[in-house]
Write a protein that holds these residues in place. Sequence first.
Motif, PDB file in Angstrom:
ATOM      1  N   PRO A 257      20.973   5.052 -18.882  1.00 54.60           N
ATOM      2  CA  PRO A 257      22.157   5.827 -18.637  1.00 54.60           C
ATOM      3  C   PRO A 257      23.357   5.216 -18.095  1.00 54.60           C
ATOM      4  O   PRO A 257      22.853   4.007 -17.399  1.00 54.60           O
ATOM      5  CB  PRO A 257      21.613   6.835 -17.460  1.00 54.60           C
ATOM      6  N   LEU A 258      24.502   5.338 -18.243  1.00 57.00           N
ATOM      7  CA  LEU A 258      25.460   4.669 -17.804  1.00 57.00           C
ATOM      8  C   LEU A 258      26.031   4.917 -16.489  1.00 57.00           C
ATOM      9  O   LEU A 258      25.396   5.902 -15.895  1.00 57.00           O
ATOM     10  CB  LEU A 258      26.926   5.210 -18.706  1.00 57.00           C
ATOM     11  N   PRO A 259      26.335   3.567 -15.752  1.00 58.73           N
ATOM     12  CA  PRO A 259      26.473   3.635 -14.270  1.00 58.73           C
ATOM     13  C   PRO A 259      27.811   4.536 -14.323  1.00 58.73           C
ATOM     14  O   PRO A 259      28.677   4.521 -14.831  1.00 58.73           O
ATOM     15  CB  PRO A 259      27.216   2.503 -14.007  1.00 58.73           C
ATOM     16  N   PRO A 260      27.550   5.513 -13.380  1.00 57.88           N
ATOM     17  CA  PRO A 260      28.364   6.730 -13.285  1.00 57.88           C
ATOM     18  C   PRO A 260      29.767   6.450 -12.584  1.00 57.88           C
ATOM     19  O   PRO A 260      30.100   5.421 -11.684  1.00 57.88           O
ATOM     20  CB  PRO A 260      28.073   7.674 -12.255  1.00 57.88           C
ATOM     21  N   GLN A 261      30.972   6.860 -13.286  1.00 59.47           N
ATOM     22  CA  GLN A 261      32.253   6.336 -12.782  1.00 59.47           C
ATOM     23  C   GLN A 261      32.762   5.125 -12.684  1.00 59.47           C
ATOM     24  O   GLN A 261      33.550   4.642 -11.925  1.00 59.47           O
ATOM     25  CB  GLN A 261      32.323   7.183 -11.417  1.00 59.47           C
ATOM     26  N   SER A 262      31.901   4.209 -13.349  1.00 61.54           N
ATOM     27  CA  SER A 262      32.206   2.761 -13.273  1.00 61.54           C
ATOM     28  C   SER A 262      33.373   2.334 -13.664  1.00 61.54           C
ATOM     29  O   SER A 262      34.073   1.326 -13.445  1.00 61.54           O
ATOM     30  CB  SER A 262      31.145   1.837 -13.810  1.00 61.54           C
ATOM     31  N   GLN A 263      34.168   3.094 -14.600  1.00 60.73           N
ATOM     32  CA  GLN A 263      35.336   2.762 -15.029  1.00 60.73           C
ATOM     33  C   GLN A 263      36.570   3.362 -14.449  1.00 60.73           C
ATOM     34  O   GLN A 263      37.690   3.491 -14.854  1.00 60.73           O
ATOM     35  CB  GLN A 263      35.469   3.207 -16.756  1.00 60.73           C
TER      36      GLN A 263
END
Length: 268
Positions: A257-263
Amino acid sequence: MAATVLLVYAHQSAGSFNAAVKTAAVDELKKQGCRVLVSDLYEVKFKATATEDDITGAVKNPEHFCYGNETMLAWQEARLASDIVDEHKKLKEADLVIFQFPMYWFSVPAIMKGWMDRVLTLGFAYTLEKRYSEGIFRDKKAMLSFTTGSHETMFSSNGINGDMNVTLWPIQNGVLNYCGFQVLAPQIFWAPTHLSPEAPAGPLGGRRPPPSNEAPLAFPPADIFDKGKGFQLKPEVREKQADSPFGLTVGHHLEKPLPPQSQMKAGV
């Protein structure tokens, strides 16, 4: 010494929400004591196409024109077009670069993409040896400030447009971080055209102040990739990440899963 801020602005209308944000940002930055430079791309009719016209004099290989190599040589020999030279001067002076624009097709408008294509010249803005965390602009900061046509819910992981963190990755990592910029969290104005006539003053007045000592978004350092093995993550990095429930970044997700809110937020 006061910071110098370059605001690269792309909107056709002086009466637009983007124009109001740009004006408010310039005013606020000046109040903070900053020196503000503005590149109003539509106002100056900035050329968006990367062509041989960006070079004065003869090109080195007219039979097979390679824009990156030819403009690098032209930069080294002071033969770049005057509009590029002007932007180079501003960029060299800037401590912070803010890109203000309406999102077009999940990206920047063509005229702003042309600014990136033409101004971020090979040699001047990056080389194969100087990129990402070792990049030429590693002592500078950059951020995106933009409006969307869709509501925030539509840019969620469950929304029809998909996760905004994924949308931002090509620009924030592939352009800004690639050149070494410390990338600050974006400032997003969600769907201002759908607001009532009285509403724009609300979100505009509630914007976060232009950043000064704000921490940048996290991107992996270049030295955790093995140059001798095709710039793959080093085994020890993959091992360290094995127990994490999330991937390393949006792009280096390691099939997790993508790291949440990382961008979108620093420190996550």
